[in-house]
Design a protein around this motif. Structure first.
Motif, mmCIF file in Angstrom:
data_model
loop_
_atom_site.group_PDB
_atom_site.id
_atom_site.type_symbol
_atom_site.label_atom_id
_atom_site.label_comp_id
_atom_site.label_asym_id
_atom_site.label_seq_id
_atom_site.Cartn_x
_atom_site.Cartn_y
_atom_site.Cartn_z
ATOM 1 N N SER A 1 4.919 2.088 16.909
ATOM 2 C CA SER A 1 5.089 3.433 16.359
ATOM 3 C C SER A 1 6.375 3.498 15.547
ATOM 4 C CB SER A 1 5.124 4.474 17.486
ATOM 5 O OG SER A 1 6.112 4.157 18.449
ATOM 6 N N TRP A 2 6.375 4.413 14.623
ATOM 7 C CA TRP A 2 7.548 4.597 13.779
ATOM 8 C C TRP A 2 7.534 6.019 13.233
ATOM 9 C CZ3 TRP A 2 3.277 1.728 12.635
ATOM 10 C CH2 TRP A 2 2.507 2.140 11.543
ATOM 11 N N GLY A 3 8.669 6.459 12.740
ATOM 12 C CA GLY A 3 8.737 7.806 12.193
ATOM 13 C C GLY A 3 10.119 8.114 11.669
ATOM 14 N N GLY A 4 10.295 9.355 11.292
ATOM 15 C CA GLY A 4 11.578 9.788 10.760
ATOM 16 C C GLY A 4 11.511 11.233 10.335
ATOM 17 N N SER A 5 12.641 11.783 9.976
ATOM 18 C CA SER A 5 12.696 13.182 9.558
ATOM 19 C C SER A 5 12.502 13.285 8.051
ATOM 20 C CB SER A 5 14.040 13.790 9.943
ATOM 21 O OG SER A 5 15.069 13.219 9.163
ATOM 22 N N LEU A 6 12.222 14.493 7.597
ATOM 23 C CA LEU A 6 12.030 14.747 6.170
ATOM 24 C C LEU A 6 13.245 15.411 5.532
ATOM 25 C CD1 LEU A 6 8.343 16.083 6.244
ATOM 26 C CD2 LEU A 6 9.130 13.779 5.680
ATOM 27 N N GLY A 7 14.261 15.689 6.333
ATOM 28 C CA GLY A 7 15.441 16.373 5.812
ATOM 29 C C GLY A 7 16.372 15.450 5.046
ATOM 30 N N MET B 1 9.412 1.561 17.145
ATOM 31 C CA MET B 1 9.265 1.060 18.512
ATOM 32 C C MET B 1 8.129 0.050 18.570
ATOM 33 S SD MET B 1 9.596 4.582 20.734
ATOM 34 C CE MET B 1 9.295 3.728 22.280
ATOM 35 N N GLY B 2 8.334 -0.997 19.339
ATOM 36 C CA GLY B 2 7.259 -1.925 19.646
ATOM 37 C C GLY B 2 6.589 -1.497 20.939
ATOM 38 N N ASN B 3 6.081 -2.465 21.697
ATOM 39 C CA ASN B 3 5.465 -2.157 22.985
ATOM 40 C C ASN B 3 5.585 -3.371 23.887
ATOM 41 O OD1 ASN B 3 3.374 -1.560 25.091
ATOM 42 N ND2 ASN B 3 3.139 0.259 23.811
ATOM 43 N N SER B 4 6.024 -3.132 25.104
ATOM 44 C CA SER B 4 6.286 -4.232 26.036
ATOM 45 C C SER B 4 5.061 -4.653 26.825
ATOM 46 C CB SER B 4 7.397 -3.823 27.019
ATOM 47 O OG SER B 4 8.560 -3.425 26.335
ATOM 48 N N VAL B 5 3.987 -3.846 26.779
ATOM 49 C CA VAL B 5 2.820 -4.065 27.635
ATOM 50 C C VAL B 5 1.703 -4.739 26.844
ATOM 51 C CG1 VAL B 5 1.086 -2.946 29.080
ATOM 52 C CG2 VAL B 5 3.418 -2.052 29.015
ATOM 53 N N CYS B 6 1.180 -5.826 27.379
ATOM 54 C CA CYS B 6 0.124 -6.586 26.702
ATOM 55 C C CYS B 6 -1.069 -6.725 27.640
ATOM 56 C CB CYS B 6 0.631 -7.960 26.283
ATOM 57 S SG CYS B 6 2.085 -7.884 25.210
ATOM 58 N N TYR B 7 -2.192 -6.199 27.209
ATOM 59 C CA TYR B 7 -3.395 -6.110 28.026
ATOM 60 C C TYR B 7 -4.407 -7.141 27.544
ATOM 61 C CZ TYR B 7 -7.282 -3.594 30.322
ATOM 62 O OH TYR B 7 -8.340 -3.231 31.100
ATOM 63 N N TYR B 8 -5.134 -7.755 28.486
ATOM 64 C CA TYR B 8 -6.134 -8.734 28.062
ATOM 65 C C TYR B 8 -7.179 -8.104 27.151
ATOM 66 C CZ TYR B 8 -9.837 -6.944 31.151
ATOM 67 O OH TYR B 8 -10.798 -6.163 31.733
ATOM 68 N N GLY B 9 -7.485 -6.827 27.378
ATOM 69 C CA GLY B 9 -8.576 -6.182 26.665
ATOM 70 C C GLY B 9 -8.349 -6.016 25.180
ATOM 71 N N TYR B 10 -7.100 -6.117 24.715
ATOM 72 C CA TYR B 10 -6.808 -5.877 23.304
ATOM 73 C C TYR B 10 -6.533 -7.150 22.508
ATOM 74 C CZ TYR B 10 -6.541 -0.820 24.010
ATOM 75 O OH TYR B 10 -6.838 0.488 24.273
ATOM 76 N N GLN B 11 -6.584 -8.304 23.156
ATOM 77 C CA GLN B 11 -6.347 -9.535 22.411
ATOM 78 C C GLN B 11 -7.539 -9.814 21.489
ATOM 79 O OE1 GLN B 11 -3.146 -10.530 22.802
ATOM 80 N NE2 GLN B 11 -3.263 -8.751 24.165
ATOM 81 N N ASN B 12 -7.274 -10.480 20.367
ATOM 82 C CA ASN B 12 -8.334 -10.670 19.372
ATOM 83 C C ASN B 12 -8.138 -11.998 18.647
ATOM 84 O OD1 ASN B 12 -10.237 -10.471 17.292
ATOM 85 N ND2 ASN B 12 -10.007 -8.248 17.172
ATOM 86 N N LEU B 13 -8.763 -13.031 19.181
ATOM 87 C CA LEU B 13 -8.672 -14.360 18.579
ATOM 88 C C LEU B 13 -9.340 -14.408 17.213
ATOM 89 C CD1 LEU B 13 -9.591 -16.456 21.756
ATOM 90 C CD2 LEU B 13 -7.303 -16.086 20.822
ATOM 91 N N VAL B 14 -10.412 -13.634 17.039
ATOM 92 C CA VAL B 14 -11.127 -13.643 15.762
ATOM 93 C C VAL B 14 -10.251 -13.065 14.654
ATOM 94 C CG1 VAL B 14 -13.152 -12.792 14.520
ATOM 95 C CG2 VAL B 14 -13.369 -13.536 16.891
ATOM 96 N N ALA B 15 -9.521 -12.001 14.965
ATOM 97 C CA ALA B 15 -8.621 -11.421 13.967
ATOM 98 C C ALA B 15 -7.547 -12.428 13.569
ATOM 99 C CB ALA B 15 -7.979 -10.148 14.513
ATOM 100 N N ALA B 16 -6.959 -13.088 14.559
ATOM 101 C CA ALA B 16 -5.933 -14.088 14.258
ATOM 102 C C ALA B 16 -6.516 -15.218 13.411
ATOM 103 C CB ALA B 16 -5.349 -14.632 15.558
ATOM 104 N N HIS B 17 -7.703 -15.677 13.777
ATOM 105 C CA HIS B 17 -8.352 -16.755 13.022
ATOM 106 C C HIS B 17 -8.633 -16.322 11.585
ATOM 107 C CE1 HIS B 17 -11.005 -20.165 12.191
ATOM 108 N NE2 HIS B 17 -11.876 -19.293 11.716
ATOM 109 N N GLY B 18 -9.132 -15.108 11.412
ATOM 110 C CA GLY B 18 -9.435 -14.621 10.070
ATOM 111 C C GLY B 18 -8.189 -14.495 9.211
ATOM 112 N N LEU B 19 -7.119 -13.974 9.793
ATOM 113 C CA LEU B 19 -5.876 -13.812 9.038
ATOM 114 C C LEU B 19 -5.283 -15.156 8.630
ATOM 115 C CD1 LEU B 19 -4.340 -10.931 11.160
ATOM 116 C CD2 LEU B 19 -4.996 -10.776 8.753
ATOM 117 N N LEU B 20 -5.569 -16.174 9.403
ATOM 118 C CA LEU B 20 -5.043 -17.501 9.094
ATOM 119 C C LEU B 20 -5.918 -18.280 8.118
ATOM 120 C CD1 LEU B 20 -3.919 -18.610 12.671
ATOM 121 C CD2 LEU B 20 -2.416 -18.160 10.724
ATOM 122 N N ASN B 21 -7.221 -18.018 8.122
ATOM 123 C CA ASN B 21 -8.137 -18.908 7.415
ATOM 124 C C ASN B 21 -8.925 -18.277 6.277
ATOM 125 O OD1 ASN B 21 -8.122 -21.587 9.086
ATOM 126 N ND2 ASN B 21 -8.167 -19.944 10.610
#
Length: 353
Positions: A36-42, A50-70
């Motif tokens: 997430s990210w943000g800021g003010s308009l003033g 912010m990143g995220n410290s929690v990594c869940y098995y359900g959101y991993q995506n080998l196909v996405a990584a493979h596609g981005l690489l190849n």
């Protein structure tokens, strides 16, 4: 791919003691719950990220990584993007191997921030860490991990990666999961089925044990399971996986089809919330909803949605609100129907049937 507060990944203990880092030392290279990210308009603005410290098995995506690489059209242009995704592909495979139980199911996830506060975890967690990250029974939010649906969602992507590449590690991961899930799919005499709906976990990796705590006929979980089995069968030649895949799809077609699509009959106790009062940020404030319903201190969720009472099935809900039994309805969810359509198309694509 980064810790929530860009602190060092691995053995990060003490929110004041664990250092923040400006290089890749804060990268876990896994697909976390979000960024997430943000800021003010003033004129005297600020910005944050912010990143995220929690990594869940359900959101991993080998196909996405493979596609981005190849795939040339998808390849990212960042200075270190290719290196980062290569690292991520390897780390995701390692996470699946770390979280996979001896039975075959995947267990929860990992976090770089114990108790979401960089606390010092018990010694047993330190003894079974993943690159210095701690096993997390309930990554993200409390009711995410018990739902079975995350199992085929992520196993499907591992199976697709195996189908595309023939990767032996992906094959081994998928093979163990397929053996487990087939043993937990029950067909009755007429051809309909039940599959797990909820799971319970005990122990830490590599000794985590899964127990089935609920069973049902969830259309999405079943269709995604069928798709996982189909991709695995198409690459490995496993005839049992192919047969079970087809039986699941046939059962969904034969027993769960309606004139609107595919549905399961579900019972809803959530309608009890219809009488919950509205929160008004200003005392004594009143207003008018677009349909003419009055908004004031006496308003409830239902009172400002009076059109619900015009639904042909409203009487069942009203009886429940009056103290009767919770109503049951056939539920058509777009995403479940879309998932089943994809699974039917995939089976035809893979086996021409």
């Amino acid at each position: 791919m980064f810790d929530q507060h860009f602190k060092q990944v691995g053995d990060c203990i003490g929110k004041e003691d664990c250092p923040g880092v400006s290089d890749k030392g804060s990268a876990h290279y896994l697909l976390s719950w979000g960024i997430s990210w943000g800021g003010s308009l003033g004129d005297n603005g600020y910005h944050w990220r912010m990143g995220n410290s929690v990594c869940y098995y359900g959101y991993q995506n080998l196909v996405a990584a493979h596609g981005l690489l190849n795939e040339a059209s998808m390849r990212p242009r960042g200075a270190t993007a290719i290196e980062d995704w290569q690292h991520s592909l390897e780390r995701q495979l390692e996470l699946y191997e770390y979280l996979q139980t001896s039975q075959g199911a995947f267990a929860a996830g990992v976090t770089n921030s114990y108790n979401k506060n960089y606390d010092d975890p018990p010694q047993e967690y330190k003894d079974h860490s993943f690159y210095g990250m701690w096993f997390d029974y309930q990554p993200g939010y409390a009711d995410a991990n018990p739902w079975f649906g995350f199992q085929p969602w992520t196993a499907d992507r591992v199976a697709q990666y195996y189908y595309i590449t023939g990767n032996e590690r992906a094959k081994n991961i998928t093979s163990k999961w397929v053996s487990w899930v087939i043993s937990e799919i029950h067909f009755n005499e007429n051809g309909d089925f039940t599959i797990p709906t909820n799971l319970k976990w005990e122990g830490l990796p590599p000794n985590t044990v899964v127990t089935i705590t609920g069973r049902g006929t969830g259309a999405n979980s079943a269709s995604c399971t069928a798709r996982t089995l189909a991709y695995y069968a198409a690459r490995s030649g496993d005839t049992q996986a192919r047969e079970v895949s087809k039986k699941l799809l046939d059962a969904l077609w034969s027993f769960h089809q309606t004139d609107k699509g595919y549905a399961n009959v579900e019972t809803f106790t959530q309608y009890s919330n219809f009488n919950n009062p509205l929160f008004l940020p200003l005392a004594n404030w009143s207003g008018i909803y677009p349909n003419g319903d009055v908004i004031n201190s006496n308003s409830t969720f239902l009172s400002v949605r009076s059109w619900f009472k015009k639904d042909p099935n409203w009487e069942k809900v009203q009886k429940y609100l009056d103290g009767g039994e919770a109503p049951s309805f056939p539920v058509h969810r777009f995403w479940e129907n879309a998932d089943l359509a994809i699974s039917l198309a995939v089976y035809d694509m893979l086996f021409n049937k």
